[in-house]
Scaffold this active site. Structure first.
Site, short mmCIF file in Angstrom:
data_model
loop_
_atom_site.label_atom_id
_atom_site.label_comp_id
_atom_site.label_asym_id
_atom_site.label_seq_id
_atom_site.Cartn_x
_atom_site.Cartn_y
_atom_site.Cartn_z
N LYS A 183 0.71 -1.20 0.04
CA LYS A 183 0.00 -0.15 -0.04
C LYS A 183 1.07 1.05 -0.04
O LYS A 183 1.48 1.67 0.90
CB LYS A 183 -0.83 0.14 1.22
CG LYS A 183 -1.94 1.02 0.92
CD LYS A 183 -2.41 1.55 2.33
CE LYS A 183 -1.81 2.82 2.98
NZ LYS A 183 -1.62 3.73 2.06
N GLY A 236 6.47 4.83 8.32
CA GLY A 236 5.93 6.06 8.26
C GLY A 236 6.04 6.96 9.87
O GLY A 236 7.22 6.61 10.23
N SER A 237 5.05 7.50 10.17
CA SER A 237 5.29 8.47 11.39
C SER A 237 5.21 7.57 12.54
O SER A 237 4.28 6.54 12.54
CB SER A 237 4.10 9.55 11.20
OG SER A 237 2.93 9.15 11.51
N THR A 238 5.68 8.24 13.57
CA THR A 238 5.54 7.37 15.00
C THR A 238 4.21 7.42 15.56
O THR A 238 3.89 6.31 15.91
CB THR A 238 6.61 8.22 15.96
OG1 THR A 238 7.88 8.07 15.44
CG2 THR A 238 6.40 7.58 17.35
N GLY A 241 2.71 4.43 13.61
CA GLY A 241 3.13 3.27 14.00
C GLY A 241 2.96 2.74 15.54
O GLY A 241 2.58 1.53 15.62
N GLU A 258 9.59 1.40 10.96
CA GLU A 258 10.56 2.32 10.69
C GLU A 258 9.83 3.64 10.88
O GLU A 258 9.02 4.03 9.91
CB GLU A 258 10.89 2.14 9.16
CG GLU A 258 11.67 0.80 9.22
CD GLU A 258 12.96 0.67 9.84
OE1 GLU A 258 13.53 1.90 10.09
OE2 GLU A 258 13.35 -0.49 9.81
N CYS A 292 13.38 10.60 6.73
CA CYS A 292 13.47 10.27 8.11
C CYS A 292 14.70 10.41 9.03
O CYS A 292 14.80 10.75 9.94
CB CYS A 292 12.99 8.90 8.18
SG CYS A 292 13.93 7.84 7.05
N GLU A 392 9.68 16.36 14.86
CA GLU A 392 10.19 16.04 13.21
C GLU A 392 9.37 17.03 12.36
O GLU A 392 8.23 16.92 12.37
CB GLU A 392 9.77 14.43 13.29
CG GLU A 392 10.18 14.36 11.78
CD GLU A 392 9.98 12.77 11.42
OE1 GLU A 392 8.77 12.32 11.55
OE2 GLU A 392 10.91 12.31 10.55
P1 NAD Z 1 2.11 8.36 7.86
O1 NAD Z 1 2.34 7.53 8.98
O2 NAD Z 1 1.18 9.43 7.63
O3 NAD Z 1 1.70 7.34 6.55
C1 NAD Z 1 2.48 6.39 6.14
C2 NAD Z 1 1.76 5.24 5.52
O4 NAD Z 1 0.83 4.77 6.56
C3 NAD Z 1 0.86 5.87 4.22
O5 NAD Z 1 0.74 4.93 3.49
C4 NAD Z 1 -0.34 5.97 5.24
O6 NAD Z 1 -1.64 6.10 4.18
C5 NAD Z 1 -0.54 4.90 6.00
N1 NAD Z 1 -1.28 5.07 7.06
C6 NAD Z 1 -1.58 6.33 7.70
N2 NAD Z 1 -2.64 6.08 8.99
C7 NAD Z 1 -2.47 4.80 8.91
C8 NAD Z 1 -3.04 3.73 9.92
N3 NAD Z 1 -3.67 4.34 10.99
N4 NAD Z 1 -3.05 2.41 9.69
C9 NAD Z 1 -2.40 1.92 8.85
N5 NAD Z 1 -1.68 2.71 7.95
C10 NAD Z 1 -1.72 3.90 7.95
O7 NAD Z 1 3.55 9.02 7.42
P2 NAD Z 1 3.87 9.94 6.23
O8 NAD Z 1 3.13 11.39 6.66
O9 NAD Z 1 3.19 9.03 5.05
O10 NAD Z 1 5.27 9.81 6.17
C11 NAD Z 1 6.30 10.59 6.92
C12 NAD Z 1 6.60 9.84 8.15
O11 NAD Z 1 7.59 8.69 7.71
C13 NAD Z 1 7.82 10.75 8.73
O12 NAD Z 1 7.45 10.55 10.30
C14 NAD Z 1 9.18 9.89 8.66
O13 NAD Z 1 10.25 10.17 9.71
C15 NAD Z 1 8.53 8.52 8.31
N6 NAD Z 1 9.59 7.73 7.62
C16 NAD Z 1 10.52 6.79 8.36
C17 NAD Z 1 11.42 6.18 7.47
C18 NAD Z 1 12.15 5.24 8.40
O14 NAD Z 1 12.86 4.36 7.71
N7 NAD Z 1 12.40 5.11 9.70
C19 NAD Z 1 11.52 6.47 6.26
C20 NAD Z 1 10.81 7.34 5.59
C21 NAD Z 1 9.53 7.97 6.37
#
Ligand code: NAD
Length: 490
Positions: A183, A236-238, A241, A258, A292, A392
């Site tokens: 996804k 994605g975001s903490t 997560g 991650e 990130c 962040e």
């Molecule tokens: P996000 O958490 O909003 O979304 C990430 C993904 O999760 C998207 O595909 C989104 O549609 C999906 N998603 C959102 N809410 C969800 C839920 N409740 N259940 C399941 N899936 C859900 O993050 P973002 O804004 O897309 O990305 C930015 C974040 O990602 C930043 O915090 C960044 O630091 C982090 N990031 C981490 C790494 C790493 O390797 N540690 C790498 C890249 C980005």
């Protein structure tokens, strides 16, 4: 890159069980070019029904049929071919990534897409090297282990490195024999969908990889809740997560996370200051700071602070936003209007809390004036407890903090809930290692920044998540160990 602009994104469909489908609801949503604010194409807007169909297809492919029966070496051959096809379509994939995300084409075509190919080839090599062991147990028994795939992996990825971060999950998951529902993030689905076609061309059996796209986070939630999913591989975001960890606890799915970062980049007085200034700019402005592991907290030893800041600001002023499709451009558009407004909000907060703005600090006007460009921004005189040093930002905003001795730098660097990456710049190699050992981060760079390799593990300490991506360590999280006992008595 003369042909780059000619690549026209086509409407996005869902890839389920080897078929390209509309969303069950028939709904679509626009995906936008952040450099112009214009719609690129329409994408299928999947919901829980489509997630269910994708998980069903993945489960069938996992349990029976060509993928379930395929030898490890054939899996490896297909993965290798996917890597080679990614190279073959480098320009097309890179252009789609740039159109969808706003990142400069040099980053897409020369960094992201080549590494995607490398990741597939790296894990192609691993497919035949995932095995169990015989174990010397007490008694007349033969004991051995099997290292087996887990099942259906839901790979949920963000928008900053759309295809690259997808490859970090899809390649090891497939190498180990799992099936995947990928996804992508709502704003950046185009390259993931093209990867689906590439996998078909490479001969990946139907259902081994499925791709669902959707405008709402509910689609990700549907995958996390789905009983047919065995593992969630999330980047994605903490905050997201944490929600995934909570929700998946009910079914005890395997989970790797991650997450975000606020990585410290420490410049000691004895460092090569030109190299460190270059590293600090790359650390925060590469990928528009939507990285990130961005080195967003810069700790500078007070003795060299003024000299160093002069070098840094001079370099920053040379990082000018430009047309992301122009191969000379080094700094592109932020991914969306919402992200741009979030970053501009943090800049205002930095000013309001008393940090000193020494470069950038505003929206950048470029092209048709409708793109989401923000100037590369540097704050000096930042205190480690200011909002711009704690949270962040995920944009091109650097918070500079002066320190007097290395102990103070380590203490302040570690005083943050995140622990994704860190760097230290010094000519004293023993000191460099001592600092590296004490920094609470999953990756530490010494006299360099932002290096990645398929063979090098990447992941977070503390609130930056758990599990590792890349390297042999990622494979462990896509397999489970079965213990087999054989009675050898007559
Ligand atoms: P996000 O958490 O909003 O979304 C990430 C993904 O999760 C998207 O595909 C989104 O549609 C999906 N998603 C959102 N809410 C969800 C839920 N409740 N259940 C399941 N899936 C859900 O993050 P973002 O804004 O897309 O990305 C930015 C974040 O990602 C930043 O915090 C960044 O630091 C982090 N990031 C981490 C790494 C790493 O390797 N540690 C790498 C890249 C980005």
């Amino acid at each position: 890159m003369a042909t780059a602009a000619k690549i026209e994104p086509k409407p996005g469909k869902l890839f389920i069980g080897g078929k390209w489908l509309d969303a069950a609801s028939g709904k679509t949503y626009p995906t936008v070019n952040p450099a112009t604010g214009e719609t690129l194409t329409q994408i299928a807007d999947a919901d829980a029904n489509d997630a269910d169909a994708a998980v069903g297809a993945a489960r069938r492919a996992f349990e029976s049929g060509p993928w379930a029966e395929m030898s490890a070496s054939d899996r490896g051959r297909i993965l290798w071919k996917i890597g080679d096809l990614v190279d073959k379509y480098n320009e097309e994939l890179g252009t789609l990534e740039t159109l969808d995300n706003g990142k400069p084409i040099f980053e897409s075509c020369q960094v992201d897409i080549p590494m995607v190919a490398e990741v597939f080839r790296y894990y192609a090599g691993w497919a035949t090297k995932i095995h169990g062991e015989t174990v010397p147990v007490r008694g007349p028994f033969l004991h051995y282990t099997l290292r087996e795939p887990i099942g259906v992996v839901a790979a949920i990825v963000p928008w900053n490195f759309p295809l690259l971060l997808a490859s970090w999950k899809v390649a090891p998951a497939l190498a180990a024999g799992n099936t995947v529902v990928l996804k992508p993030a709502p704003w950046t689905s185009l390259t993931a969908l093209r990867l689906g076609e590439i996998c078909q061309e490479a001969g990946l059996p139907d259902g081994a990889l499925n791709i669902v796209t959707g405008a709402s986070d509910e689609l990700g939630r549907a995958l996390v809740r789905h009983p047919g999913v065995s593992k969630i591989a999330f980047t994605g975001s903490t905050m997201t997560g944490q929600e995934i960890a909570r929700v998946s606890a009910d079914s005890l799915k395997h989970v790797t996370l991650e997450l975000g970062g606020k990585s410290p980049n420490i410049v000691l007085a004895d460092a090569d200051l030109d190299g460190a200034a270059r590293g600090a700019t790359i650390g925060i402005f590469y990928g528009k700071g939507e990285v990130c592991a961005a080195g967003s907290r810069l700790f500078v030893e007070r003795k060299i602070h003024d000299d160093f800041m002069q070098k840094l600001v001079d370099r920053t002023k040379k990082v000018q936003p430009g047309d992301p499709l122009d191969p000379k451009t080094k700094f592109g558009a932020l991914v969306s209007e919402a992200q741009m407004n979030k970053v501009l909000g943090y800049i205002e907060k930095g000013k309001a809390e008393g940090a000193k703005l020494v470069a950038g600090g505003a929206r950048a006007q470029f092209g048709n004036g409708k793109g989401y460009f923000v100037q590369p921004t540097v704050f000096d005189d930042v205190k480690n407890d200011m909002t711009i040093a704690r949270e962040e930002i995920f944009g091109p905003v650097l918070a500079t903090i002066a320190f007097d001795d290395v102990e103070e730098a380590i203490r302040e660097a570690n005083k943050n809930p995140y622990g994704l990456a860190a760097a230290v710049w010094t000519r004293d190699i023993a000191k460099a290692h001592r600092v590296a050992h004490r920094l609470q981060a999953g990756t530490v760079w010494i006299n360099t920044y932002n290096n990645y390799d398929p063979a090098a593990a990447f992941g977070g300490y503390k609130m930056s998540g758990y599990g590792r991506e890349l390297s042999m360590h990622a494979l462990e999280s896509y397999t489970q160990v079965k213990s087999v006992w054989v009675n050898l008595k007559d």
